[in-house]
Enzyme design. Structure first.
Site, short mmCIF file in Angstrom:
data_model
loop_
_atom_site.label_atom_id
_atom_site.label_comp_id
_atom_site.label_asym_id
_atom_site.label_seq_id
_atom_site.Cartn_x
_atom_site.Cartn_y
_atom_site.Cartn_z
N GLY A 37 0.81 -1.23 0.00
CA GLY A 37 0.00 0.00 0.00
C GLY A 37 0.83 1.26 0.00
N SER A 38 0.72 2.08 -1.05
CA SER A 38 1.61 3.22 -1.17
C SER A 38 1.18 4.11 -2.33
CB SER A 38 3.04 2.71 -1.39
OG SER A 38 3.04 1.65 -2.35
#
Length: 232
Positions: A189-190
């Site tokens: 997640g980024s």
């Protein structure tokens, strides 16, 4: 044939950085299954999800120096004129920033949006707030690349997210990059920000889904205006 070969050949190509995590999930599944058999199947599902997270599929990238290609799979979360991070050395004037947010189900292998040569790589430690928030650009851990192109220097910034705890960059200063070439990965997640100089026009809309190495997110030298979108 090993577990990794089986996953890679029959399910989805897996990036080598994911092998330790897939192995860890699988070993944990065996241990949990020894304690209570149904837990093995839960662990196996999580192992397959981990392999899916670290997938690294082949992409077909347009090779045109006037095109800027998405560096990440995910949702276009912002298109704004923003001053680039100071450590990139791109000056104090606002540049066109296109942000692509990756959730935990997106492919997290990052690809170069343009053809050029890396003139700088700048890592900065920071927080781990939700990468979809605008303040993540300033507050979160990040790693920025400066790429020299025929249209000038552009910035590509990997930003860690709420769950992401490790930014990986495979490239080095003075290395050439082709558009669509893999240069890094962020775990769990980024976000990726692309900073573009004058002359670039966005070719995507906020909320649109982008595919790394394939979706054209901006274009140089076009007299067309920005993309107009509508929900339907």
């Amino acid at each position: 044939m090993s577990l990794f070969d089986t996953i890679r050949n029959t399910i989805v190509p897996v990036h080598k950085e994911g092998y330790p995590f897939v192995a860890g999930f699988f070993v944990a599944s065996l241990i949990l299954g020894w304690i209570f058999k149904p837990l093995f199947w839960i662990g196996l599902i999580l192992t397959l999800w981990c392999a899916y997270f670290f997938r690294d599929p082949e992409r077909v990238t347009p090779q045109d120096d006037d095109l800027v290609i998405s560096p990440a799979d995910g949702k276009v979360s912002a298109i704004q004129m923003v001053t680039p991070p100071a450590e990139l050395g791109l000056g104090g004037e606002p540049m066109l920033r296109i942000s692509v947010f990756m959730n935990v189900f997106n492919c997290h292998v990052n690809r170069s949006p343009v053809r050029g040569r890396i003139t700088g790589i700048h890592y900065r430690p920071g927080q781990f707030v939700n990468a979809e928030l605008d303040k993540a650009s300033e507050d979160n851990e990040r790693n920025g690349l400066v790429i020299d192109t025929v249209h000038g220097r552009i910035g590509v910034v990997q930003i860690a997210g709420l769950v992401a705890r490790r930014i990986l960059c495979f490239s080095h200063v003075n290395e050439p990059l082709d558009a669509g070439e893999r240069f890094g990965l962020i775990r769990f997640g980024s976000r990726l920000d692309v900073f573009l100089p004058a002359g670039a026009v966005a070719r995507v809309a906020v909320g649109q889904t982008a595919t790394a190495g394939e979706t054209v997110i901006a274009e140089f030298g076009s007299d067309k205006g920005p993309v107009i979108s509508r929900r339907g």
